[in-house]
Design a protein around this motif. Structure first.
Motif: not given
Length: 181
Positions: A136-143, A146-148, A156-169
């Motif tokens: 699972e780690h290898a599927a999401h991170f560069d060997d 070590g970055l995504m 992750e971007r979609e999660k952050i955008l959704s949270a920011a939109n809900e909080d109007r940030q």
């Protein structure tokens, strides 16, 4: 005696650990696989569930397992069988944690349906669990870095955008493109 010998041979032929507890948590029967998986130095029969020194730490969803949610107590509380629970345990006599796939079912009295105890079967799935985590780690991170990777970044971007939109940030993204890296 012949029936008891047959039952004992059958239990000991299994690769899966099997322990039969009475209602008070005393072990009435176990097989060799259970003793090996739990690193028991002597027979488990006659010990209590508390004597095993098992701490149920997390389940496969990484949630802490409450003491009343361990498979022994769950099988006594729930009407159905506890099936295919993957739980991490720590034994008192070991520093390394293990992952076990556990099944547990209450032993019912033949006529009244009264619960007399619990039969727990389990197998060590530590190696499979650790391999799955690495994959699972290898599927999401560069060997190398070590970055995504891109796929993980987009999730992750979609999660952050959704949270920011809900909080109007307000938010911003800074992208750096490294040439010839």
């Amino acid at each position: 005696k012949r029936s008891a010998s047959l039952q004992r041979a059958t239990l000991n032929s299994l690769a899966e650990g099997v322990i039969a507890f009475d209602f008070d948590g005393l072990i009435r029967a176990s097989n060799r696989a259970a003793e090996q998986i739990l690193n028991a130095e002597q027979s488990l029969v006659g010990s209590s569930i508390h004597d095993l020194g098992i701490t149920f730490t997390v389940n496969k969803e990484s949630a802490i397992v409450a003491s009343n949610e361990n498979p022994f107590f769950a099988a006594l509380q729930w009407p159905e069988m506890v099936s295919d629970h993957v739980i991490q345990i720590r034994l008192q006599n070991r520093t390394k944690k293990q992952w076990l796939r556990i099944n547990a079912e209450a032993i019912q009295a033949p006529n009244a349906g009264e619960k007399l105890g619990v039969v727990v079967s389990f197998i060590d799935v530590t190696q499979q669990h650790e391999t799955a985590l690495k994959m699972e780690h290898a599927a999401h991170f560069d060997d190398l870095t070590g970055l995504m990777n891109r796929a993980c970044f987009m999730v992750e971007r979609e999660k952050i955008l959704s949270a920011a939109n809900e909080d109007r940030q307000n938010w911003a993204v800074l992208m750096i493109d490294l040439d010839k890296f």
